[in-house]
Design a protein around this motif. Structure first.
Motif, PDB file in Angstrom:
ATOM      1  N   MET A 168       0.844  -1.193   0.000  1.00 53.15           N
ATOM      2  CA  MET A 168       0.000   0.000   0.000  1.00 53.15           C
ATOM      3  C   MET A 168       0.880   1.244   0.000  1.00 53.15           C
ATOM      4  N   GLU A 169       0.739   2.022  -1.042  1.00 51.30           N
ATOM      5  CA  GLU A 169       1.490   3.272  -1.113  1.00 51.30           C
ATOM      6  C   GLU A 169       0.959   4.200  -0.023  1.00 51.30           C
ATOM      7  N   HIS A 170       1.851   4.914   0.647  1.00 46.93           N
ATOM      8  CA  HIS A 170       1.394   5.761   1.751  1.00 46.93           C
ATOM      9  C   HIS A 170       2.339   6.928   1.977  1.00 46.93           C
ATOM     10  N   GLN A 171       1.833   7.925   2.717  1.00 47.21           N
ATOM     11  CA  GLN A 171       2.647   9.086   3.061  1.00 47.21           C
ATOM     12  C   GLN A 171       3.017   9.026   4.536  1.00 47.21           C
ATOM     13  N   ALA A 172       4.207   9.504   4.858  1.00 44.49           N
ATOM     14  CA  ALA A 172       4.591   9.630   6.259  1.00 44.49           C
ATOM     15  C   ALA A 172       3.850  10.835   6.842  1.00 44.49           C
ATOM     16  N   ILE A 173       3.339  10.684   8.054  1.00 44.26           N
ATOM     17  CA  ILE A 173       2.531  11.751   8.635  1.00 44.26           C
ATOM     18  C   ILE A 173       3.346  13.035   8.829  1.00 44.26           C
ATOM     19  N   VAL A 174       4.634  12.888   9.142  1.00 43.55           N
ATOM     20  CA  VAL A 174       5.478  14.092   9.295  1.00 43.55           C
ATOM     21  C   VAL A 174       5.479  14.958   8.046  1.00 43.55           C
ATOM     22  N   ASP A 175       5.383  14.313   6.900  1.00 44.85           N
ATOM     23  CA  ASP A 175       5.447  15.070   5.650  1.00 44.85           C
ATOM     24  C   ASP A 175       4.145  15.792   5.313  1.00 44.85           C
ATOM     25  N   VAL A 176       3.034  15.311   5.847  1.00 46.48           N
ATOM     26  CA  VAL A 176       1.749  15.903   5.456  1.00 46.48           C
ATOM     27  C   VAL A 176       1.061  16.667   6.587  1.00 46.48           C
ATOM     28  N   ILE A 177       1.557  16.504   7.809  1.00 50.28           N
ATOM     29  CA  ILE A 177       0.839  17.054   8.965  1.00 50.28           C
ATOM     30  C   ILE A 177       0.582  18.564   8.838  1.00 50.28           C
ATOM     31  N   SER A 190      -1.819  15.336  18.222  1.00 45.44           N
ATOM     32  CA  SER A 190      -0.753  15.684  17.303  1.00 45.44           C
ATOM     33  C   SER A 190      -1.297  16.344  16.034  1.00 45.44           C
ATOM     34  N   LEU A 191      -2.337  15.748  15.474  1.00 47.93           N
ATOM     35  CA  LEU A 191      -2.901  16.260  14.227  1.00 47.93           C
ATOM     36  C   LEU A 191      -3.578  17.606  14.437  1.00 47.93           C
ATOM     37  N   LEU A 192      -4.251  17.776  15.574  1.00 45.86           N
ATOM     38  CA  LEU A 192      -4.942  19.043  15.828  1.00 45.86           C
ATOM     39  C   LEU A 192      -3.966  20.178  16.145  1.00 45.86           C
ATOM     40  N   SER A 193      -2.828  19.827  16.729  1.00 48.18           N
ATOM     41  CA  SER A 193      -1.861  20.871  17.088  1.00 48.18           C
ATOM     42  C   SER A 193      -0.802  21.052  16.001  1.00 48.18           C
ATOM     43  N   GLY A 194      -0.771  20.139  15.041  1.00 53.32           N
ATOM     44  CA  GLY A 194       0.231  20.233  13.979  1.00 53.32           C
ATOM     45  C   GLY A 194       1.628  19.903  14.442  1.00 53.32           C
ATOM     46  N   ARG A 195       1.741  19.164  15.552  1.00 46.53           N
ATOM     47  CA  ARG A 195       3.069  18.805  16.086  1.00 46.53           C
ATOM     48  C   ARG A 195       3.244  17.310  16.135  1.00 46.53           C
ATOM     49  N   TYR A 196       4.290  16.841  15.465  1.00 47.58           N
ATOM     50  CA  TYR A 196       4.593  15.421  15.543  1.00 47.58           C
ATOM     51  C   TYR A 196       6.089  15.194  15.652  1.00 47.58           C
ATOM     52  N   PRO A 197       6.582  14.427  16.603  1.00 51.98           N
ATOM     53  CA  PRO A 197       5.796  13.812  17.670  1.00 51.98           C
ATOM     54  C   PRO A 197       5.338  14.844  18.695  1.00 51.98           C
ATOM     55  N   PHE A 198       4.235  14.572  19.332  1.00 48.75           N
ATOM     56  CA  PHE A 198       3.761  15.531  20.338  1.00 48.75           C
ATOM     57  C   PHE A 198       4.517  15.332  21.640  1.00 48.75           C
ATOM     58  N   PHE A 199       4.529  14.080  22.111  1.00 48.69           N
ATOM     59  CA  PHE A 199       5.315  13.754  23.310  1.00 48.69           C
ATOM     60  C   PHE A 199       6.607  13.100  22.866  1.00 48.69           C
ATOM     61  N   LYS A 200       7.694  13.426  23.541  1.00 51.32           N
ATOM     62  CA  LYS A 200       8.965  12.758  23.255  1.00 51.32           C
ATOM     63  C   LYS A 200       9.665  12.588  24.587  1.00 51.32           C
ATOM     64  N   ALA A 201       9.692  11.360  25.069  1.00 48.78           N
ATOM     65  CA  ALA A 201      10.256  11.128  26.395  1.00 48.78           C
ATOM     66  C   ALA A 201      11.250   9.984  26.361  1.00 48.78           C
ATOM     67  N   SER A 202      12.338  10.142  27.108  1.00 48.58           N
ATOM     68  CA  SER A 202      13.356   9.095  27.114  1.00 48.58           C
ATOM     69  C   SER A 202      13.080   8.054  28.195  1.00 48.58           C
ATOM     70  N   ASP A 203      12.246   8.384  29.167  1.00 48.83           N
ATOM     71  CA  ASP A 203      11.864   7.364  30.147  1.00 48.83           C
ATOM     72  C   ASP A 203      10.445   7.622  30.666  1.00 48.83           C
ATOM     73  N   ASP A 204       9.960   6.689  31.473  1.00 52.12           N
ATOM     74  CA  ASP A 204       8.573   6.750  31.942  1.00 52.12           C
ATOM     75  C   ASP A 204       8.279   7.981  32.792  1.00 52.12           C
ATOM     76  N   MET A 205       9.275   8.410  33.564  1.00 52.93           N
ATOM     77  CA  MET A 205       9.053   9.560  34.445  1.00 52.93           C
ATOM     78  C   MET A 205       8.880  10.845  33.632  1.00 52.93           C
ATOM     79  N   ILE A 206       9.698  10.995  32.618  1.00 56.48           N
ATOM     80  CA  ILE A 206       9.580  12.166  31.754  1.00 56.48           C
ATOM     81  C   ILE A 206       8.251  12.108  31.012  1.00 56.48           C
ATOM     82  N   ALA A 207       7.875  10.922  30.572  1.00 58.66           N
ATOM     83  CA  ALA A 207       6.582  10.753  29.895  1.00 58.66           C
ATOM     84  C   ALA A 207       5.442  11.183  30.816  1.00 58.66           C
ATOM     85  N   LEU A 208       5.524  10.753  32.058  1.00 57.86           N
ATOM     86  CA  LEU A 208       4.481  11.083  33.038  1.00 57.86           C
ATOM     87  C   LEU A 208       4.412  12.598  33.268  1.00 57.86           C
TER      88      LEU A 208
END
Ligand code: ADP
Ligand code: MG
Length: 396
Positions: free
Chosen positions: A102-111, A271-289
């Motif tokens: 299936m041909e597809h676009q990466a979301i980063v390119d179209v967001i 992400s799609l509504l804010s136009g930001r991808y990735p929206f969250f970027k965390a290196s561990d669970d605490m940062i994610a939280l």
């Protein structure tokens, strides 16, 4: 580069010689931790040529894990926006799953250029795929744009990659049923071996207080020779707790119910509504939280954690954000922060015009659905089936 790709293709032909009889492998189109995906062309019986995606799983994957991924695709795939499977090849420890390409676009390119209507349809079709797999008792556990193929022009959607899937307690996927007993249950907490509710012990001053540890009883132990992280983590908790004896309840944590996929769909919508991808970027669970608390509020997070017997401490209170304001603000700032050649004032006004357009086209119902998808408590979170009935999709 091309040289590396050609070498990889050669190695694949060597590992699974049957492939060469059917496919002309053209390119490598995906590379993950557990697989490489190639584009292959096959000459069909009627003389036409068709494209396929060939997913070569790393040979160290557990055979049951590989079979489970394939079973998800064969049982649930091929409809309702879930990718199907065409063939499967195996030689020794090499497995190649062949799917229609299936041909597809990466979301980063179209967001940046998606209209609100496109965002609405994207989420609708993602929820449709989730409703479908959840009906089979499949929890995907890796819902993200890279695993949801999107063809913008032909409006096609396909959920792929069941490499991390797990089954619900009543799953219809035979290979996702946990066969081996939970390691913890066997070795540490034999009293929890039965699913029957355990007697509630009352506290008295002479006794140590009874602590309740909520333990997910379906874990990864079955799939590996090692004890899985869930067990190791719980074991640590057990050891650290000074308050034996323990009562173990069978309440599954959020990570082990279908609600986890709905949360991920919520993050994609955010992400799609804010136009930001990735929206969250965390290196561990605490940062994610912490990042989650920043959006959803620290008090709300602490309360939701408490419902699952977990304590969260936050050094200062973070207020819950209004989702609409948050998305519109981020959208409006996007162009400005990208630093294009235009003078700042022109950029600012363009950003404001873009944001104004979204304000007009995105209805409140979109932010209401977002709020329901991002419910911190998995037991009250909207399900995929319910979300499809949301007013945002009334006409679909
Ligand atoms: P991994 O487990 O390595 O992430 P995936 O199944 O997610 O493997 O596939 C990796 C990538 O390969 C996808 O993100 C997608 O770009 C591409 N891909 C996978 N399946 C298909 C397919 N049927 N058609 C086209 N591209 C595909
Ligand atoms: Mg993937």
């Amino acid at each position: 580069d091309r040289g590396d790709v050609e070498l990889d293709i050669e190695l694949l032909y060597k590992a699974v010689p049957q492939l060469a009889k059917v496919f002309h492998i053209i390119d490598k189109i995906g590379e993950g931790t557990f697989s490489s995906v190639y584009l292959g062309q096959a000459q069909m019986r009627d003389g036409t040529k068709e494209l396929f995606a060939l997913k070569h799983l790393i040979p160290t994957s557990h055979p049951t894990r590989i079979a489970a991924e394939l079973q998800c695709l064969t049982v649930a795939g091929g409809r309702e926006n879930v990718m199907g499977v065409a063939y499967c090849f195996r030689k020794d420890d090499h497995v190649v799953i062949v799917m229609p390409y299936m041909e597809h676009q990466a979301i980063v390119d179209v967001i940046g250029s998606l209209s609100f209507e496109e965002v609405r349809l994207y989420i609708y079709h993602l929820l449709k795929a989730l409703r479908h797999i959840h009906q089979f008792g499949i929890i995907h556990r890796d819902i993200k744009p890279n695993n949801f193929l999107y063809n913008r022009k032909s409006k096609l959607y396909a959920l792929v990659d069941f490499g991390l899937a797990q089954g619900t307690a009543d799953t219809q996927i035979e290979l996702l049923k946990p066969l081996r007993k939970h390691w913890l249950k066997e070795h540490i907490l034999p009293s929890a071996a039965s699913r029957a509710p355990l007697p509630v012990r009352t506290q008295s001053s002479s006794q140590k207080p009874v602590r309740t540890i909520q333990q997910d009883l379906t874990c990864n132990c079955y799939f590996t020779e090692r004890v899985c992280n869930i067990c190791i983590h719980t074991l640590k908790q057990v050891k650290q707790s000074s308050s034996y004896p323990l009562t173990v309840t069978n309440v599954a944590l959020s990570s082990c119910t279908a609600a986890i996929d709905v949360w991920s769909a919520g993050v994609i919508l955010l992400s799609l509504l804010s136009g930001r991808y990735p929206f969250f970027k965390a290196s561990d669970d605490m940062i994610a939280l912490t990042q989650i608390m920043t959006i959803r509020g620290s008090r709300e997070t602490i309360q939701a954690a408490k419902a699952f017997g977990k304590a969260v401490v936050c050094s200062r209170e973070l207020p819950r954000q209004d989702l609409r304001t948050l998305c519109e603000t981020l959208r409006g700032r996007k162009l400005v922060s990208q630093g294009a050649k235009e003078p700042p004032m022109a950029l600012l006004s363009r950003a404001q015009r873009g944001a104004a357009k979204w304000r007009k086209t995105s209805p409140d119902t979109a932010y209401d659905l977002l709020d329901r998808l991002l419910d911190l408590n998995p037991t009250t979170r909207i399900t995929a089936a319910q979300a499809l009935q949301h007013p945002l999709f009334r006409d679909l």
